[in-house]
Structure formats: structure tokens, C-alpha cells
Design a protein around this motif. Sequence first.
Motif, PDB file in Angstrom:
ATOM      1  N   LEU A 193     -70.608 -31.215 -27.784  1.00 26.53           N
ATOM      2  CA  LEU A 193     -69.466 -31.071 -28.684  1.00 26.53           C
ATOM      3  C   LEU A 193     -68.468 -30.074 -28.128  1.00 26.53           C
ATOM      4  O   LEU A 193     -68.837 -29.025 -27.596  1.00 26.53           O
ATOM      5  CB  LEU A 193     -69.922 -30.599 -30.063  1.00 26.53           C
ATOM      6  N   ASP A 194     -67.203 -30.394 -28.285  1.00 22.87           N
ATOM      7  CA  ASP A 194     -66.122 -29.465 -27.921  1.00 22.87           C
ATOM      8  C   ASP A 194     -65.429 -29.049 -29.203  1.00 22.87           C
ATOM      9  O   ASP A 194     -64.386 -29.575 -29.575  1.00 22.87           O
ATOM     10  CB  ASP A 194     -65.139 -30.148 -26.976  1.00 22.87           C
ATOM     11  N   GLY A 195     -66.060 -28.141 -29.928  1.00 20.25           N
ATOM     12  CA  GLY A 195     -65.554 -27.736 -31.230  1.00 20.25           C
ATOM     13  C   GLY A 195     -66.584 -28.022 -32.303  1.00 20.25           C
ATOM     14  O   GLY A 195     -67.691 -28.497 -32.035  1.00 20.25           O
ATOM     15  N   PRO A 196     -66.240 -27.748 -33.563  1.00 21.27           N
ATOM     16  CA  PRO A 196     -67.218 -27.906 -34.647  1.00 21.27           C
ATOM     17  C   PRO A 196     -67.479 -29.360 -34.988  1.00 21.27           C
ATOM     18  O   PRO A 196     -66.662 -30.242 -34.736  1.00 21.27           O
ATOM     19  CB  PRO A 196     -66.530 -27.197 -35.823  1.00 21.27           C
ATOM     20  N   LEU A 197     -68.648 -29.602 -35.562  1.00 20.23           N
ATOM     21  CA  LEU A 197     -68.989 -30.913 -36.097  1.00 20.23           C
ATOM     22  C   LEU A 197     -68.476 -30.959 -37.524  1.00 20.23           C
ATOM     23  O   LEU A 197     -68.788 -30.083 -38.338  1.00 20.23           O
ATOM     24  CB  LEU A 197     -70.505 -31.123 -36.056  1.00 20.23           C
ATOM     25  N   THR A 198     -67.665 -31.951 -37.846  1.00 25.12           N
ATOM     26  CA  THR A 198     -66.988 -31.982 -39.140  1.00 25.12           C
ATOM     27  C   THR A 198     -67.794 -32.691 -40.227  1.00 25.12           C
ATOM     28  O   THR A 198     -67.331 -32.786 -41.360  1.00 25.12           O
ATOM     29  CB  THR A 198     -65.625 -32.676 -39.000  1.00 25.12           C
ATOM     30  N   LEU A 199     -68.960 -33.205 -39.895  1.00 25.01           N
ATOM     31  CA  LEU A 199     -69.828 -33.817 -40.890  1.00 25.01           C
ATOM     32  C   LEU A 199     -71.270 -33.453 -40.555  1.00 25.01           C
ATOM     33  O   LEU A 199     -71.559 -32.933 -39.482  1.00 25.01           O
ATOM     34  CB  LEU A 199     -69.642 -35.321 -40.940  1.00 25.01           C
ATOM     35  N   GLY A 200     -72.166 -33.717 -41.485  1.00 23.74           N
ATOM     36  CA  GLY A 200     -73.547 -33.338 -41.275  1.00 23.74           C
ATOM     37  C   GLY A 200     -74.283 -34.269 -40.323  1.00 23.74           C
ATOM     38  O   GLY A 200     -73.830 -35.381 -40.037  1.00 23.74           O
ATOM     39  N   ALA A 234     -61.973 -36.579 -35.777  1.00 23.09           N
ATOM     40  CA  ALA A 234     -61.697 -35.165 -35.553  1.00 23.09           C
ATOM     41  C   ALA A 234     -62.717 -34.507 -34.622  1.00 23.09           C
ATOM     42  O   ALA A 234     -62.561 -33.344 -34.245  1.00 23.09           O
ATOM     43  CB  ALA A 234     -61.678 -34.423 -36.892  1.00 23.09           C
ATOM     44  N   VAL A 235     -63.781 -35.246 -34.241  1.00 25.51           N
ATOM     45  CA  VAL A 235     -64.827 -34.692 -33.378  1.00 25.51           C
ATOM     46  C   VAL A 235     -64.420 -34.871 -31.912  1.00 25.51           C
ATOM     47  O   VAL A 235     -63.959 -35.936 -31.508  1.00 25.51           O
ATOM     48  CB  VAL A 235     -66.183 -35.388 -33.651  1.00 25.51           C
TER      49      VAL A 235
END
Length: 419
Positions: free
Chosen positions: A11-18, A84-85
Motif C-alpha cells: 500500500l502507498d498510503g492508508p487503506l480506506t476500507l476494512g 482511493a487506494v
Amino acid sequence: MSIAEMVHSVLDGPLTLGLRAYDGSSTGPPDSPRALHLRTPRAAAYLATAPGQLGLVRAYVAGDLDVDGVHPGDPYDLLVDLSAVRFRRPTAAAAVEAARTLGVKGLAPPPPPPQEALPRWRRAAEGLRHSMPRDAGAVSRHYDVSNRFYELVLGPSMTYTCACYPDAAATLEDAQDNKYRLALDKLGLRAGDRLLDIGCGWGGMVRAAARRGIHTLGVTLSGAQAAWAQQALAEEGLAGLAEVRHSDYRAVRESGFDAVSSIGLTEHVGVRGYPAYFAWIGDRLRPGGLLLNHSITRPHNRRQETGPFIDRYVFPDGELTGSGRIIAQAQDAGLEVLHEENLREHYALTLAQWCRNLVEHWDECVAEVGEGTARVWGLYMAGSRLGFERNEIQLHQVLAQRPHPDGATRLPLRPWWRP
């Protein structure tokens, strides 16, 4: 390394879902209304051996990846989250740890789901791209799924192309009726005129024209569509005015038509085939005859093949370009372009309704075609809706004429149709 840690490594950044995995690990926002559920080691193997879109699709279609909080008939909200991921290549150390976790079996690509077509480079045995045999196979793969399935998803009109909404509150059926009304009005057809509808599908345009007393020939490469359309014509008492043939449009020998409609066919022609396509249409029109070309386009004029999901699961060999290139090729073939308009937002509304129909009839659709195929269609329609909303794809209607020898159009000076 846990499966959740493996996901984080790319991942390049946060995960926007679980995310929940079969090994008990989890990550992502704990309060997210949606969560990916990797149910089996095969899901991880799909993701590891085909990183990105194709691996996710394989796991999802095979049922090894589920999504909590999303109905598979309309995964629109999931696709908004995933858009957004951002991903990156794992470090060497992370790749080694992932390999240890998955083991040799987990690094061997599992067989893809049966809904997946061969990659482009392996289709040579089916013929040259956009040859008649290869196009017939591609169309059959997509459209000969099940007429009953399409009845449930498309509704009574059996129309698998963009509707034209008079307003956002209109029903799908009203919007499809309005689309055919608009097309026929643009073509200026009257009772007794002759229309050729190429790529006619289940004959929606054919039936709409025949109801006006227009002699209509429709052609489709799908045998299932042709059979359904012929039966519908007979049931409406229109068989004396209209015919639907199971045929490649290039096999039509008749000419002198007052109009040609092409609604949803150009996407299958291939950009390099446009010169021959528009020249063929010009040869079928009488002088002064009109063409309405209705097709999905890009917002730019470069030739662009569809992505791996669309190419392997939805429209094999599909490619799109912009309305400017379509107009230029029509002009180069000797047609005079009179008008064009973009119905992009109308297609987003159409797709949203198709997804609602799929959700409403999910159990029956699954019983008809299997859950994997039903998941493909939900994913395809929801993803396409998002693409139209974000102006990644468009829908253009282009109206053109085969000129009279003296250059006169013999048409009204201003548009003669109601928008």
C-alpha cells in the motif's frame, strides 16, 4: 508475516476500507461500513500472482473474496473506496517474507475463473482481431449468456445501450423509449422509409421503428438475440414490417436505405476498422440518407484498449477512442457530420438502474447464469457507472449524411427534433 501485513507492504498510503483475512488478521478502519474478506488461501494466491485489478477480479468472481456491506449486484460503493487506494512495489525484504508466508503453492497462479477469456496475445487461433469469426466469438461470449438474465437486468425494453433521460426522475423504460424516439426523430424517418439497424441487439430500435411503419432490417452477431427479437416482432404483429437477422453487418448486401442506425456497435469495430466501417455505411445509404452513430467513447482521441477486466470478462478485443476521431473518420469516408452530443451522464443513470434491477432479481439471476457471472455483471456495470460519472468514458451520438451529388442537404436549416 500475516496476510494483513502483506497487504500493507504494497500500500502507498492508508487503506480506506476494512480487511479481514482467513488467517485471522485484519486491518483498515475498524468503523468502515465496508470490508474486504479474503476467505481462502486461493484469494491470496490470486492477489500475489496477478497484482492489481486482475488478481482482485479473479478472487472476487471465484468467490474467494467477499465484501462485507456491499451487495454483489451493485458494488458501486466498494469501487469508490478502492479508487482511493494506491499501491506500490514491495521492498525486497517484504517480498521475501510474503513468499515465506504463502509458500510454493501460494506463489503458483491458480486457474482463473471460467468466466475469464484468454489474454489478447493468445486469441490468434480465433482469427485476426475484428475478423468476422473472431468478432462472432466475442459477441457470443458476451451476449449469449441468457436471454432471461438480460430480461431481469435490462427490464421490458431489453435495451442494452444508454437511455436518454428527459429528467432525472424518469423511469428506465421511459428513458429508453425516449432514446429511441430521439434516434428516430434525428433520422427524420417516416412511414414507408427503410432503416438498417446494425448491431441491433434484441431489436429495440427495430421494434420502435416498425411501430412507426418504417421498414426495418436489424442484424446482430448473437444468435440468442436474433431469436428473441424475431419472436418479439411476431408477438407485436410487426414481422411484416421488420426483420432481424443473425448476421455480421458486413454480410448485408442490400443498399439504398433512407437511414442507418448504429447503437452500441462501434465499440466492437476497432479503431483501425473505422475507415472501412464508415465507408461501408456510406455505401448502404441512398444520397441524402442519414446515419446515427451512438457509441461509448473516451474523453480523448487516442486509441486505447480496454483494461484487463473489461477485455477478459466483458468485451474481448474492445477498444475506444474519442468522438473527435469518430467524426474525423466519418468525414474522411465522405459523410457530412451534421450534429453530435454527449449523453455521458445519461449512461451513469442507466447503469445505476441496471444494477438496481440485478440486486432486486439477484437470486433468480444467479440461478440462471451462476454467481460468478452475476458478479461479473455487477462489477462491470457499477464500474462503468463510476467511469461515466468521473468523465473517464463518454457516450456520443453523431448524426451524419451521405451527401447529395449537388451538395444540398435537403434538410431543415435548424435541428428538427425535440431534444
